[in-house]
Design a protein around this motif. Structure first.
Motif, PDB file in Angstrom:
ATOM      1  N   ILE A  83      45.175   7.216  40.673  1.00  0.00           N
ATOM      2  CA  ILE A  83      45.505   7.431  39.270  1.00  0.00           C
ATOM      3  C   ILE A  83      45.621   6.118  38.494  1.00  0.00           C
ATOM      4  O   ILE A  83      45.240   6.042  37.332  1.00  0.00           O
ATOM      5  CB  ILE A  83      46.764   8.314  39.135  1.00  0.00           C
ATOM      6  CG1 ILE A  83      46.807   8.960  37.748  1.00  0.00           C
ATOM      7  CG2 ILE A  83      48.021   7.555  39.441  1.00  0.00           C
ATOM      8  CD1 ILE A  83      47.638  10.200  37.679  1.00  0.00           C
ATOM      9  N   GLU A  84      46.161   5.079  39.128  1.00  0.00           N
ATOM     10  CA  GLU A  84      46.284   3.788  38.428  1.00  0.00           C
ATOM     11  C   GLU A  84      44.911   3.226  38.071  1.00  0.00           C
ATOM     12  O   GLU A  84      44.726   2.661  36.987  1.00  0.00           O
ATOM     13  CB  GLU A  84      47.075   2.786  39.264  1.00  0.00           C
ATOM     14  CG  GLU A  84      48.542   3.122  39.417  1.00  0.00           C
ATOM     15  CD  GLU A  84      49.318   3.074  38.105  1.00  0.00           C
ATOM     16  OE1 GLU A  84      48.905   2.371  37.160  1.00  0.00           O
ATOM     17  OE2 GLU A  84      50.349   3.761  38.029  1.00  0.00           O
ATOM     18  N   ALA A  85      43.960   3.373  38.975  1.00  0.00           N
ATOM     19  CA  ALA A  85      42.593   2.925  38.684  1.00  0.00           C
ATOM     20  C   ALA A  85      41.986   3.760  37.564  1.00  0.00           C
ATOM     21  O   ALA A  85      41.261   3.239  36.705  1.00  0.00           O
ATOM     22  CB  ALA A  85      41.725   3.004  39.942  1.00  0.00           C
ATOM     23  N   GLY A  86      42.286   5.056  37.544  1.00  0.00           N
ATOM     24  CA  GLY A  86      41.812   5.916  36.469  1.00  0.00           C
ATOM     25  C   GLY A  86      42.385   5.512  35.128  1.00  0.00           C
ATOM     26  O   GLY A  86      41.676   5.479  34.110  1.00  0.00           O
ATOM     27  N   ILE A  87      43.664   5.175  35.110  1.00  0.00           N
ATOM     28  CA  ILE A  87      44.313   4.708  33.878  1.00  0.00           C
ATOM     29  C   ILE A  87      43.656   3.416  33.405  1.00  0.00           C
ATOM     30  O   ILE A  87      43.342   3.265  32.224  1.00  0.00           O
ATOM     31  CB  ILE A  87      45.830   4.548  34.099  1.00  0.00           C
ATOM     32  CG1 ILE A  87      46.472   5.938  34.205  1.00  0.00           C
ATOM     33  CG2 ILE A  87      46.475   3.722  32.998  1.00  0.00           C
ATOM     34  CD1 ILE A  87      47.932   5.933  34.656  1.00  0.00           C
ATOM     35  N   ALA A  88      43.432   2.488  34.325  1.00  0.00           N
ATOM     36  CA  ALA A  88      42.784   1.223  33.962  1.00  0.00           C
ATOM     37  C   ALA A  88      41.366   1.454  33.444  1.00  0.00           C
ATOM     38  O   ALA A  88      40.941   0.826  32.469  1.00  0.00           O
ATOM     39  CB  ALA A  88      42.768   0.275  35.162  1.00  0.00           C
ATOM     40  N   ALA A  89      40.640   2.376  34.078  1.00  0.00           N
ATOM     41  CA  ALA A  89      39.277   2.678  33.631  1.00  0.00           C
ATOM     42  C   ALA A  89      39.290   3.263  32.224  1.00  0.00           C
ATOM     43  O   ALA A  89      38.441   2.922  31.392  1.00  0.00           O
ATOM     44  CB  ALA A  89      38.601   3.639  34.612  1.00  0.00           C
ATOM     45  N   CYS A  90      40.247   4.139  31.954  1.00  0.00           N
ATOM     46  CA  CYS A  90      40.366   4.697  30.601  1.00  0.00           C
ATOM     47  C   CYS A  90      40.642   3.594  29.585  1.00  0.00           C
ATOM     48  O   CYS A  90      40.021   3.558  28.511  1.00  0.00           O
ATOM     49  CB  CYS A  90      41.486   5.732  30.545  1.00  0.00           C
ATOM     50  SG  CYS A  90      41.093   7.301  31.313  1.00  0.00           S
ATOM     51  N   MET A  91      41.581   2.723  29.912  1.00  0.00           N
ATOM     52  CA  MET A  91      41.921   1.640  28.976  1.00  0.00           C
ATOM     53  C   MET A  91      40.703   0.752  28.707  1.00  0.00           C
ATOM     54  O   MET A  91      40.457   0.361  27.563  1.00  0.00           O
ATOM     55  CB  MET A  91      43.107   0.843  29.523  1.00  0.00           C
ATOM     56  CG  MET A  91      44.384   1.674  29.518  1.00  0.00           C
ATOM     57  SD  MET A  91      45.793   0.882  30.325  1.00  0.00           S
ATOM     58  CE  MET A  91      45.987  -0.582  29.331  1.00  0.00           C
ATOM     59  N   PHE A  92      39.944   0.438  29.754  1.00  0.00           N
ATOM     60  CA  PHE A  92      38.743  -0.364  29.563  1.00  0.00           C
ATOM     61  C   PHE A  92      37.755   0.348  28.646  1.00  0.00           C
ATOM     62  O   PHE A  92      37.204  -0.247  27.719  1.00  0.00           O
ATOM     63  CB  PHE A  92      38.077  -0.680  30.906  1.00  0.00           C
ATOM     64  CG  PHE A  92      36.694  -1.243  30.734  1.00  0.00           C
ATOM     65  CD1 PHE A  92      36.518  -2.550  30.320  1.00  0.00           C
ATOM     66  CD2 PHE A  92      35.581  -0.452  30.953  1.00  0.00           C
ATOM     67  CE1 PHE A  92      35.242  -3.064  30.131  1.00  0.00           C
ATOM     68  CE2 PHE A  92      34.305  -0.955  30.767  1.00  0.00           C
ATOM     69  CZ  PHE A  92      34.136  -2.267  30.351  1.00  0.00           C
ATOM     70  N   ALA A 146      30.611  20.825  40.585  1.00  0.00           N
ATOM     71  CA  ALA A 146      31.523  21.130  39.489  1.00  0.00           C
ATOM     72  C   ALA A 146      32.473  19.982  39.152  1.00  0.00           C
ATOM     73  O   ALA A 146      33.134  20.022  38.137  1.00  0.00           O
ATOM     74  CB  ALA A 146      32.329  22.376  39.831  1.00  0.00           C
ATOM     75  N   VAL A 147      32.543  18.965  39.994  1.00  0.00           N
ATOM     76  CA  VAL A 147      33.493  17.873  39.778  1.00  0.00           C
ATOM     77  C   VAL A 147      32.887  16.843  38.838  1.00  0.00           C
ATOM     78  O   VAL A 147      31.798  16.311  39.093  1.00  0.00           O
ATOM     79  CB  VAL A 147      33.897  17.205  41.114  1.00  0.00           C
ATOM     80  CG1 VAL A 147      34.843  16.046  40.877  1.00  0.00           C
ATOM     81  CG2 VAL A 147      34.513  18.229  42.043  1.00  0.00           C
ATOM     82  N   GLU A 148      33.604  16.558  37.750  1.00  0.00           N
ATOM     83  CA  GLU A 148      33.188  15.525  36.793  1.00  0.00           C
ATOM     84  C   GLU A 148      33.245  14.161  37.496  1.00  0.00           C
ATOM     85  O   GLU A 148      34.125  13.899  38.321  1.00  0.00           O
ATOM     86  CB  GLU A 148      34.134  15.559  35.597  1.00  0.00           C
ATOM     87  CG  GLU A 148      33.845  14.553  34.520  1.00  0.00           C
ATOM     88  CD  GLU A 148      32.748  15.001  33.579  1.00  0.00           C
ATOM     89  OE1 GLU A 148      31.990  14.124  33.144  1.00  0.00           O
ATOM     90  OE2 GLU A 148      32.639  16.187  33.274  1.00  0.00           O
ATOM     91  N   CYS A 149      32.326  13.293  37.186  1.00  0.00           N
ATOM     92  CA  CYS A 149      32.243  11.963  37.798  1.00  0.00           C
ATOM     93  C   CYS A 149      33.570  11.211  37.682  1.00  0.00           C
ATOM     94  O   CYS A 149      34.044  10.626  38.649  1.00  0.00           O
ATOM     95  CB  CYS A 149      31.109  11.170  37.141  1.00  0.00           C
ATOM     96  SG  CYS A 149      30.925   9.504  37.781  1.00  0.00           S
ATOM     97  N   PHE A 150      34.182  11.237  36.509  1.00  0.00           N
ATOM     98  CA  PHE A 150      35.430  10.488  36.318  1.00  0.00           C
ATOM     99  C   PHE A 150      36.533  11.046  37.210  1.00  0.00           C
ATOM    100  O   PHE A 150      37.305  10.287  37.798  1.00  0.00           O
ATOM    101  CB  PHE A 150      35.861  10.502  34.848  1.00  0.00           C
ATOM    102  CG  PHE A 150      36.955   9.516  34.564  1.00  0.00           C
ATOM    103  CD1 PHE A 150      36.658   8.217  34.202  1.00  0.00           C
ATOM    104  CD2 PHE A 150      38.284   9.877  34.697  1.00  0.00           C
ATOM    105  CE1 PHE A 150      37.672   7.295  33.967  1.00  0.00           C
ATOM    106  CE2 PHE A 150      39.298   8.964  34.462  1.00  0.00           C
ATOM    107  CZ  PHE A 150      38.988   7.673  34.098  1.00  0.00           C
ATOM    108  N   ASP A 151      36.624  12.370  37.317  1.00  0.00           N
ATOM    109  CA  ASP A 151      37.647  12.977  38.168  1.00  0.00           C
ATOM    110  C   ASP A 151      37.415  12.624  39.637  1.00  0.00           C
ATOM    111  O   ASP A 151      38.374  12.390  40.380  1.00  0.00           O
ATOM    112  CB  ASP A 151      37.668  14.483  37.972  1.00  0.00           C
ATOM    113  CG  ASP A 151      38.106  14.869  36.561  1.00  0.00           C
ATOM    114  OD1 ASP A 151      38.875  14.103  35.944  1.00  0.00           O
ATOM    115  OD2 ASP A 151      37.670  15.920  36.080  1.00  0.00           O
ATOM    116  N   SER A 152      36.168  12.565  40.053  1.00  0.00           N
ATOM    117  CA  SER A 152      35.839  12.144  41.412  1.00  0.00           C
ATOM    118  C   SER A 152      36.297  10.701  41.650  1.00  0.00           C
ATOM    119  O   SER A 152      36.836  10.375  42.713  1.00  0.00           O
ATOM    120  CB  SER A 152      34.331  12.275  41.640  1.00  0.00           C
ATOM    121  OG  SER A 152      33.973  11.744  42.879  1.00  0.00           O
TER     122      SER A 152
END
Length: 79
Positions: free
Chosen positions: A27-36, A14-20
């Motif tokens: 969270i900082e890496a998630g923010i950077a990934a979103c910006m990219f 049930a866990v989305e790849c991005f959330d994993s």
């Protein structure tokens, strides 16, 4: 192809790849990934397109990452 929860992301439960990824990298890496990804889909939305549907899919992905970025900033600000 659906933008949210595509079938090829459902094989891990049930866990989305991005959330994993955010759980693993933070969270900082998630923010950077979103910006990219926002930059990537904006940059190429009209270059990697054989049809209007392809352009639309790229723009939907750009919006998905923009919404995810907003969500991550809200989580970060609340902590």
């Amino acid at each position: 192809m659906p933008i949210d929860n595509p079938n090829h992301y459902k094989n891990r439960g049930a866990v989305e790849c991005f959330d994993s990824f955010v759980d693993w990298a933070g969270i900082e890496a998630g923010i950077a990934a979103c910006m990219f990804n926002i930059h990537k889909y904006n940059y190429r939305h009209d270059l990697k397109a054989d049809s209007v549907e392809d352009i639309s899919d790229n723009l939907k992905k750009l919006i998905w990452y923009t919404n995810k970025l907003t969500e991550l900033h809200r989580i970060k600000d609340a902590s």
